[in-house]
Write a protein that holds these residues in place. Sequence first.
Motif, PDB file in Angstrom:
ATOM      1  N   THR A  91      13.023 -55.991   3.390  1.00 18.08           N
ATOM      2  CA  THR A  91      11.686 -56.028   3.990  1.00 18.08           C
ATOM      3  C   THR A  91      11.657 -57.007   5.152  1.00 18.08           C
ATOM      4  O   THR A  91      12.495 -57.899   5.246  1.00 18.08           O
ATOM      5  CB  THR A  91      10.623 -56.465   2.966  1.00 18.08           C
ATOM      6  OG1 THR A  91      10.870 -57.827   2.614  1.00 18.08           O
ATOM      7  CG2 THR A  91      10.675 -55.593   1.718  1.00 18.08           C
ATOM      8  N   ARG A  93       9.545 -59.319   5.670  1.00 12.05           N
ATOM      9  CA  ARG A  93       9.336 -60.674   5.161  1.00 12.05           C
ATOM     10  C   ARG A  93      10.640 -61.301   4.727  1.00 12.05           C
ATOM     11  O   ARG A  93      10.912 -62.472   5.007  1.00 12.05           O
ATOM     12  CB  ARG A  93       8.357 -60.633   3.977  1.00 12.05           C
ATOM     13  CG  ARG A  93       8.281 -61.927   3.184  1.00 12.05           C
ATOM     14  CD  ARG A  93       7.241 -61.862   2.086  1.00 12.05           C
ATOM     15  NE  ARG A  93       5.896 -61.915   2.612  1.00 12.05           N
ATOM     16  CZ  ARG A  93       5.248 -63.067   2.853  1.00 12.05           C
ATOM     17  NH1 ARG A  93       5.842 -64.219   2.611  1.00 12.05           N
ATOM     18  NH2 ARG A  93       4.038 -63.046   3.331  1.00 12.05           N
ATOM     19  N   LYS A 155       7.734 -51.593  10.749  1.00 12.84           N
ATOM     20  CA  LYS A 155       6.408 -51.024  10.980  1.00 12.84           C
ATOM     21  C   LYS A 155       6.377 -49.555  10.570  1.00 12.84           C
ATOM     22  O   LYS A 155       5.431 -49.085   9.928  1.00 12.84           O
ATOM     23  CB  LYS A 155       6.032 -51.158  12.460  1.00 12.84           C
ATOM     24  CG  LYS A 155       5.478 -52.524  12.816  1.00 12.84           C
ATOM     25  CD  LYS A 155       5.211 -52.647  14.300  1.00 12.84           C
ATOM     26  CE  LYS A 155       4.057 -51.802  14.753  1.00 12.84           C
ATOM     27  NZ  LYS A 155       3.724 -52.062  16.173  1.00 12.84           N
ATOM     28  N   ASP A 159       6.010 -51.676   6.376  1.00 14.18           N
ATOM     29  CA  ASP A 159       6.409 -52.963   5.836  1.00 14.18           C
ATOM     30  C   ASP A 159       5.581 -54.097   6.406  1.00 14.18           C
ATOM     31  O   ASP A 159       5.352 -55.115   5.756  1.00 14.18           O
ATOM     32  CB  ASP A 159       7.889 -53.143   6.190  1.00 14.18           C
ATOM     33  CG  ASP A 159       8.544 -54.089   5.262  1.00 14.18           C
ATOM     34  OD1 ASP A 159       8.334 -53.949   4.050  1.00 14.18           O
ATOM     35  OD2 ASP A 159       9.246 -54.974   5.767  1.00 14.18           O
ATOM     36  N   ILE A 160       5.171 -53.920   7.633  1.00 16.89           N
ATOM     37  CA  ILE A 160       4.227 -54.842   8.274  1.00 16.89           C
ATOM     38  C   ILE A 160       3.148 -53.985   8.924  1.00 16.89           C
ATOM     39  O   ILE A 160       3.407 -52.835   9.297  1.00 16.89           O
ATOM     40  CB  ILE A 160       4.901 -55.757   9.318  1.00 16.89           C
ATOM     41  CG1 ILE A 160       5.816 -54.954  10.247  1.00 16.89           C
ATOM     42  CG2 ILE A 160       5.697 -56.854   8.655  1.00 16.89           C
ATOM     43  CD1 ILE A 160       6.498 -55.810  11.303  1.00 16.89           C
ATOM     44  N   TRP A 204       2.974 -65.285   7.294  1.00 15.91           N
ATOM     45  CA  TRP A 204       3.596 -64.009   7.634  1.00 15.91           C
ATOM     46  C   TRP A 204       2.686 -62.832   7.262  1.00 15.91           C
ATOM     47  O   TRP A 204       2.056 -62.856   6.201  1.00 15.91           O
ATOM     48  CB  TRP A 204       4.944 -63.879   6.909  1.00 15.91           C
ATOM     49  CG  TRP A 204       5.787 -62.754   7.446  1.00 15.91           C
ATOM     50  CD1 TRP A 204       5.924 -61.527   6.910  1.00 15.91           C
ATOM     51  CD2 TRP A 204       6.568 -62.782   8.631  1.00 15.91           C
ATOM     52  NE1 TRP A 204       6.758 -60.763   7.684  1.00 15.91           N
ATOM     53  CE2 TRP A 204       7.177 -61.509   8.749  1.00 15.91           C
ATOM     54  CE3 TRP A 204       6.829 -63.740   9.608  1.00 15.91           C
ATOM     55  CZ2 TRP A 204       8.022 -61.179   9.817  1.00 15.91           C
ATOM     56  CZ3 TRP A 204       7.658 -63.420  10.654  1.00 15.91           C
ATOM     57  CH2 TRP A 204       8.244 -62.141  10.744  1.00 15.91           C
ATOM     58  N   PRO A 205       2.602 -61.823   8.118  1.00 13.10           N
ATOM     59  CA  PRO A 205       1.666 -60.716   7.851  1.00 13.10           C
ATOM     60  C   PRO A 205       2.035 -59.960   6.579  1.00 13.10           C
ATOM     61  O   PRO A 205       3.207 -59.661   6.338  1.00 13.10           O
ATOM     62  CB  PRO A 205       1.810 -59.826   9.088  1.00 13.10           C
ATOM     63  CG  PRO A 205       3.123 -60.188   9.702  1.00 13.10           C
ATOM     64  CD  PRO A 205       3.325 -61.637   9.387  1.00 13.10           C
ATOM     65  N   SER A 206       1.019 -59.641   5.794  1.00 12.33           N
ATOM     66  CA  SER A 206       1.241 -58.846   4.584  1.00 12.33           C
ATOM     67  C   SER A 206       1.054 -57.369   4.900  1.00 12.33           C
ATOM     68  O   SER A 206       0.221 -57.024   5.744  1.00 12.33           O
ATOM     69  CB  SER A 206       0.235 -59.270   3.500  1.00 12.33           C
ATOM     70  OG  SER A 206       0.389 -60.651   3.219  1.00 12.33           O
ATOM     71  N   PRO A 207       1.815 -56.522   4.250  1.00  8.83           N
ATOM     72  CA  PRO A 207       1.714 -55.081   4.530  1.00  8.83           C
ATOM     73  C   PRO A 207       0.369 -54.504   4.097  1.00  8.83           C
ATOM     74  O   PRO A 207      -0.334 -55.092   3.311  1.00  8.83           O
ATOM     75  CB  PRO A 207       2.848 -54.466   3.706  1.00  8.83           C
ATOM     76  CG  PRO A 207       3.147 -55.463   2.648  1.00  8.83           C
ATOM     77  CD  PRO A 207       2.856 -56.813   3.246  1.00  8.83           C
TER      78      PRO A 207
END
Lengths: 207, 207
Positions: A91, A93, A155, A159-160, A204-207
């Motif tokens: 992932t 992340r 993306k 995943d993001i 960090w961006p979460s999906p």
Amino acid sequence: MEQDVISAPASGQKGRPREFCVDQALAEALHVFWAKGYDGASMTDLTEAMGITKPSLYAAFGNKEALFHKALDLYEQEKLEYGRAALEQPTARKVAEYYLHGAIDVHGGTSDPKGCMGLISSLACSPEAESIKADVVRRRASSQRLLVERFERAKAEGDIPAHVDAEGLTSVLYALLQGITVQAGAGATRAELERLVDTSMTLWPSP
Amino acid sequence: MEQDVISAPASGQKGRPREFCVDQALAEALHVFWAKGYDGASMTDLTEAMGITKPSLYAAFGNKEALFHKALDLYEQEKLEYGRAALEQPTARKVAEYYLHGAIDVHGGTSDPKGCMGLISSLACSPEAESIKADVVRRRASSQRLLVERFERAKAEGDIPAHVDAEGLTSVLYALLQGITVQAGAGATRAELERLVDTSMTLWPSP
DNA sequence: CCTGTTCCATAACGGTCGGTATATAATAAG
DNA sequence: CTTATTATATACCGACCGTTATGGAACAGG
């Protein structure tokens, strides 16, 4: 004219055999360049660390600049391998986590010099070091491109979030990486660096 | 013995008056140190840019190291003023925004050299530059402390979530700042840097 | 042995580094 | 004027820079 630097086999050597191991000498040179940067490392520093004389160095490696490029090759192969391994994490992340923790291990460890060899050598700006800087920038751009592709794949895989800019995110991750190496070089403790990384990952961006 | 460097008033000077403006010469020296770093800037580079001879430089500023410290003072006062102004922004998010955009303006602009003077001079590691590095690290730590306090205030004001680590967040912001200066020095365009900052701000914790 | 080739060790090359000694020019005070 | 003080200009210092010439030492093939 150009001599094979990789330790040649015992066959076919006509003259006096060399009395040092080229690979080991290169590893020592890498250590000096890493600690002092390209400009800061003098030929005397290098030959003393490598345990050879200047003519031997010139015969085996060409000159200071060629020696640096070879040391940089070794650096990327041995010390920046975590960058390639990070791309294979499942992932986005985990890619970032692997990247940042790898940076702490390599640039904030105790066995090797603190900081990033490429960064140290590319910020010093003597006119003769321009080609050094160009080499470092070129290598950085190519590995950065791989990261952009990896995040674009993330993306596509959901995943993001789709609204996140993959290039921007790559620049951010790289900035964090560079900041880690700078702060490591300035004397930050491992705990402080891990705090930096942990906080980064909470953002960090979460999906 | 120690002479006042700030342009002395016309009264009380006994000998031959100096033929150059100390402040202007210092500004030129700053420009050279900024572009080349402490080690990379030679006395010849400095005197030519300042338009004075070496004895004049030594009489007015002491030596190269003293000149650098005075140039660094000027740098902080004039160019890093955005760091102090950022602290006065009403919210933590605006503090970060002000900080990062200020970094782009100062370190990625076109009128001044690219990159950060302190960073450039503190990563070069000649033994004589150790005190230079120590000075830069000390100044950085003191301004970083102000930022920690500002974010702790922000937490108390509910401006950022309570679970966020103020010190970690400061390290992250500083890493981004350092990454911006590194990438600016490596030739990143303003658009790329703004993309970096915009993406960073999308990650910033919401209250 | 001798010759050819390659490597090591010493010493030196021209150039640049940061820093100064020396002599002269410009001002103020007496 | 003379004298003291300070700034300038030139030339130079020893040390170090990256690089290389020179001479001898260690091997292979003949």
